[in-house]
Structures are given as C-alpha cells and as structure tokens.
Write an enzyme that holds these catalytic residues in place. Sequence first.
Site, PDB file in Angstrom:
ATOM      1  N   SER A  66       0.837   3.995  -2.977  1.00  0.00           N
ATOM      2  CA  SER A  66       0.533   5.392  -2.652  1.00  0.00           C
ATOM      3  C   SER A  66       1.615   6.321  -3.186  1.00  0.00           C
ATOM      4  CB  SER A  66       0.353   5.583  -1.140  1.00  0.00           C
ATOM      5  OG  SER A  66       1.591   5.493  -0.453  1.00  0.00           O
TER       6      SER A  66
ATOM      7  N   ALA B 197       0.833  -1.206   0.000  1.00  0.00           N
ATOM      8  CA  ALA B 197       0.000   0.000   0.000  1.00  0.00           C
ATOM      9  C   ALA B 197       0.863   1.250   0.000  1.00  0.00           C
ATOM     10  CB  ALA B 197      -0.941  -0.011   1.203  1.00  0.00           C
ATOM     11  N   TYR B 198       1.956   1.214   0.737  1.00  0.00           N
ATOM     12  CA  TYR B 198       2.889   2.342   0.772  1.00  0.00           C
ATOM     13  C   TYR B 198       3.469   2.591  -0.619  1.00  0.00           C
ATOM     14  CZ  TYR B 198       7.037   5.053   2.050  1.00  0.00           C
ATOM     15  OH  TYR B 198       7.999   6.024   2.135  1.00  0.00           O
ATOM     16  N   LYS B 199       3.870   1.504  -1.285  1.00  0.00           N
ATOM     17  CA  LYS B 199       4.446   1.625  -2.619  1.00  0.00           C
ATOM     18  C   LYS B 199       3.436   2.191  -3.617  1.00  0.00           C
ATOM     19  CE  LYS B 199       7.502  -2.302  -1.829  1.00  0.00           C
ATOM     20  NZ  LYS B 199       7.787  -3.694  -2.204  1.00  0.00           N
TER      21      LYS B 199
ATOM     22  N   MET C 236      11.487   5.337  10.571  1.00  0.00           N
ATOM     23  CA  MET C 236      10.851   4.602   9.486  1.00  0.00           C
ATOM     24  C   MET C 236      11.799   3.570   8.873  1.00  0.00           C
ATOM     25  SD  MET C 236       8.859   6.287   6.334  1.00  0.00           S
ATOM     26  CE  MET C 236       8.351   5.352   4.923  1.00  0.00           C
TER      27      MET C 236
END
Length: 199
Positions: A125, A121-123, A158
């Site tokens: 986004s 999902a991070y990628k 992070m």
Amino acid sequence: MFHQLDVADPSSAACLADFIKHKFGKLDILINNAGILGVTYQFDDDSDLDKQLEGKNANVTMEWWVQQTFFSGDELKEELNDVDKLSEERLDELAELFVDDFKNGELESRGWPAKGNGFVAYKASKVLLHAYTRVLARKHVPSLRVNCVHPGYVKTEMTRGTGDLTVEEGAAGPVTVALSPPGGATGVFFFRTEPASFV
C-alpha cells in the site's frame, strides 16, 4: 476544529469538502497520515516485528527502509517508477492484482514484497501510495503540490514504542514540506526533510 471523516465513504468526503468550502473558502494544506496498520496482531517475544525493530533507532537509513518496504521484481519496479506511463486506473489495477496474487500465493513470483517478510499489505500500500503521489502531482501541476513524507522512526503505538523520534520530531518532516515556499517540490518522496528515491 474537528470534523469527522470516513475516508471509505464518498458521502463523508463530500460532506467534509462542503464544510471546508463554506467555513474557510478553500483548503491550503492537507496532510494525509496513515497512522495504523489496519490489522491486529498478537505479539510474542520472538515476533517478526520484534526482530525487524531490534536495534533500530533514529539513525535508520533510507536504504534500510527501502529494503524493508519495496518490491523485488524489476518489471514492477520499472512500471512504478515510470511516472509518464502511470495512471490512476493502472494503480487501481495493480492494487487488485496484488490482492489476487496474495490470495493465490503468487506474491514473490510477481515481484511484490514476500509474504514471509511481514506486513506485506502495508508495504504494498505504501509503494502504491508513493506512485499515486507522482500521478497526482503530474495531474495537478502547477495548482497543487503533492508529496510523500516518511517521518522517520517515531515512537508510537504502531512501532510499539521502539522509535527514537518523538511525535513532535516525526511531525517536523510533514510540516516542513507542507510549509515550504510556493513553487517548491512536487511529486517527491521525502525521508524526514530530505528528498529520497521512491524505489
């Protein structure tokens, strides 16, 4: 000077805009920093993230970042690279499509990053944000310049402190791009201070 903002609340964004207008008259530079993943993980010694980060340092290449981040599907890549046909509405549709494909287990067949590769999902986004950068840049030429900056591999929570760049070194890219002279680049993706390809 501090002013609270909840980016998910339109009234909070309006309040900040009103504050800036009355306090300063206008906003010269905005740096929108996505500093968290938005998820909580419990890591062990053999986690996917540990494997991905093992041996990475300040010499992480743009090619490595692209391999880790972007899509495998040619059709999706082509659509996201075609800035003339992209629109905010289409990017909203693609974001909704991603959520549906995630729920239905169809990520790889559509060309999204594979679920097994971690932080999917991070990628997604990030790629959609890169595309949105170009949409906004096109929409607001010449009154605004809108760019994306990958700061490099920065030592933060992070990255679990594994980065080789200090926070100050990581800030150099966004600050350099933000302070570039009038008439500079817009709709560009920078890796640190150098232009790079989106996909």
